[in-house]
Design an enzyme around this catalytic site. Structure first.
Site, short mmCIF file in Angstrom:
data_model
loop_
_atom_site.label_atom_id
_atom_site.label_comp_id
_atom_site.label_asym_id
_atom_site.label_seq_id
_atom_site.Cartn_x
_atom_site.Cartn_y
_atom_site.Cartn_z
N GLU B 90 38.89 46.55 47.25
CA GLU B 90 38.51 45.16 46.94
C GLU B 90 37.02 45.02 46.66
O GLU B 90 36.43 43.95 46.83
CB GLU B 90 38.97 44.24 48.09
N HIS B 148 40.39 39.88 47.10
CA HIS B 148 39.45 40.13 46.00
C HIS B 148 40.13 40.94 44.91
O HIS B 148 40.90 41.86 45.21
CB HIS B 148 38.22 40.91 46.47
N LYS B 175 39.81 32.90 51.57
CA LYS B 175 38.89 33.20 50.46
C LYS B 175 39.59 34.00 49.38
O LYS B 175 40.29 34.98 49.67
CB LYS B 175 37.69 34.00 50.99
#
Lengths: 260, 260
Positions: B90, B148, B175
């Site tokens: 990530e 991510h 996130k």
């Protein structure tokens, strides 16, 4: 980095090719107010001045309008001048002139060559748009065809259709400015501007107005918008940033964008 | 004006309630580099410091990591400290520790109470995430669950699903940071963040990386993103603005947004 199609006049990009172009409105009611605006704005070097003649008290006096345009142009020191009568229906001021008088005034201003561009509205009668397209073209004046909705944001397909329609009617530049009801409307405007920029061959200006639409004013160029409006002494629509603030923000985000 | 759900610690919003919260990474390899970063960053008052321990050379020495965390926290003068090991998959640095060692280190850091938040990745084993959720909760440490993608932007539905999944696994904050291939990917991230902010009850952080994603860093708060990452002495992902530049831009766009 994504770059929008640039606004050009006589084959040369305005504003030394920087993008987005920054257009600052003149909204004074009389010569004194306009002179004060020019004294404030011209040293800040916008890429275009938009004279909003629907704010001008002596609009019915064609000679006064032409004289004022010449004075603005002389003071503008090379900054191109855009002539705009914004209709009440699209967010402008009430004026005493009938539509036919507005068209005649526009045509006269083209023939007098006292402006560089004219803004006509897509909602004007087709024959009037065609007449002004011919009049402006014959005088080397560029034409923006615009659509404004101060109440709402149409669907993305409809926004794209407005841009396409403007090109079909012969516009040199197509402009859509609409009011978002929420964040998704801002994304709809940006997405539609980007789609339209791939569908048409002329420069586009896409604006989502008001506070929540600020993304379109500072980052619309990433989505194909060639220009953004910044306030001078006065603004002409909700959400316009002061020209120096807009420039500072653009410098930061464009540096960030260019870094990688 | 649209306001995102705020990040809170122990029931109080971080950063005196200003939004979006600004998180600045620490990416030094050793104590000297981290001290230099702290000397630069702390006076600039970010709302959170993220210590990217995958950059720290002595990561295998748990006592050294704990001592360093305590030193960072003391220097941070009240700015909350987020512990983050970003995996290679990530976008992080290669490290010598096995996954089980990373989990053990995280749990130890929680128990030592030398950090305020931990960042775990949604891609970690479910049992590890559950273990760290329990360990952090029992120590009053908040947990970010993150996703991510440095190569691409998933579809909007998938982005929303990641946010929802993070909440389902017990995250205090969710996130998603993804790389856009073009402008439409930036809009997809912003739109998905906004949709997710209505679907989940925890603060969200949505980021579109790289130069073209700058809209998400400076205006993501309008679309429900509670925080944005700004570079200190170094950055931890492409597109991060310097903290003072980000603040200056936020001041302008928020003033514009509040004006009407």
């Amino acid at each position: 980095m994504v770059q929008p199609r640039r606004i050009e006049l006589h084959g040369r990009p305005i504003g030394a090719g920087a993008y987005p172009s920054i257009i600052t409105p003149l909204v004074g009611r009389d010569a004194a107010a306009l002179r004060a605006e020019l004294a404030f704005i011209v040293p800040r070097r916008p890429d275009m001045l938009e004279w909003r003649i629907d704010h001008f008290a002596r609009l019915a006096d064609t000679d006064a309008v032409i004289a004022m345009a010449r004075e603005i142009r002389a003071a503008a020191a090379g900054v191109p001048l855009l002539l705009t009568r914004r209709s009440v229906a699209e967010g402008g001021q009430a004026i005493a002139l009938a539509e036919a008088d507005v068209v005649a005034l526009y045509a006269r201003m083209c023939h007098e060559r006292c402006v560089d561009l004219i803004d006509c509205e897509l909602s004007q009668a087709r024959a009037q748009v065609a007449h002004l397209r011919a009049a402006s073209a014959s005088c080397g004046v560029a034409m923006i065809l615009s659509f404004h909705d101060f109440r709402a944001t149409p669907g993305a397909d409809e926004i794209v259709a407005r841009f396409v329609h403007a090109e079909q009617l012969g516009a040199d530049i197509a402009k859509v400015a609409v009011m978002p009801a929420g964040p998704s409307d801002v994304l709809a405007l940006l997405g539609a501007t980007q789609r339209a920029s791939q569908a048409v061959g002329i420069p586009l200006i896409g604006i989502s107005m008001g506070g929540i639409g600020v993304a379109s004013r500072v980052l619309g160029w990433q989505f194909g918008s060639a220009a953004t409006f910044a306030a001078g002494l006065g603004d002409s629509a909700p959400g316009q940033l002061a020209i120096e603030e807009l420039r500072a923000v653009l410098a930061v985000v464009q540096r960030a964008g260019a870094a990688r």
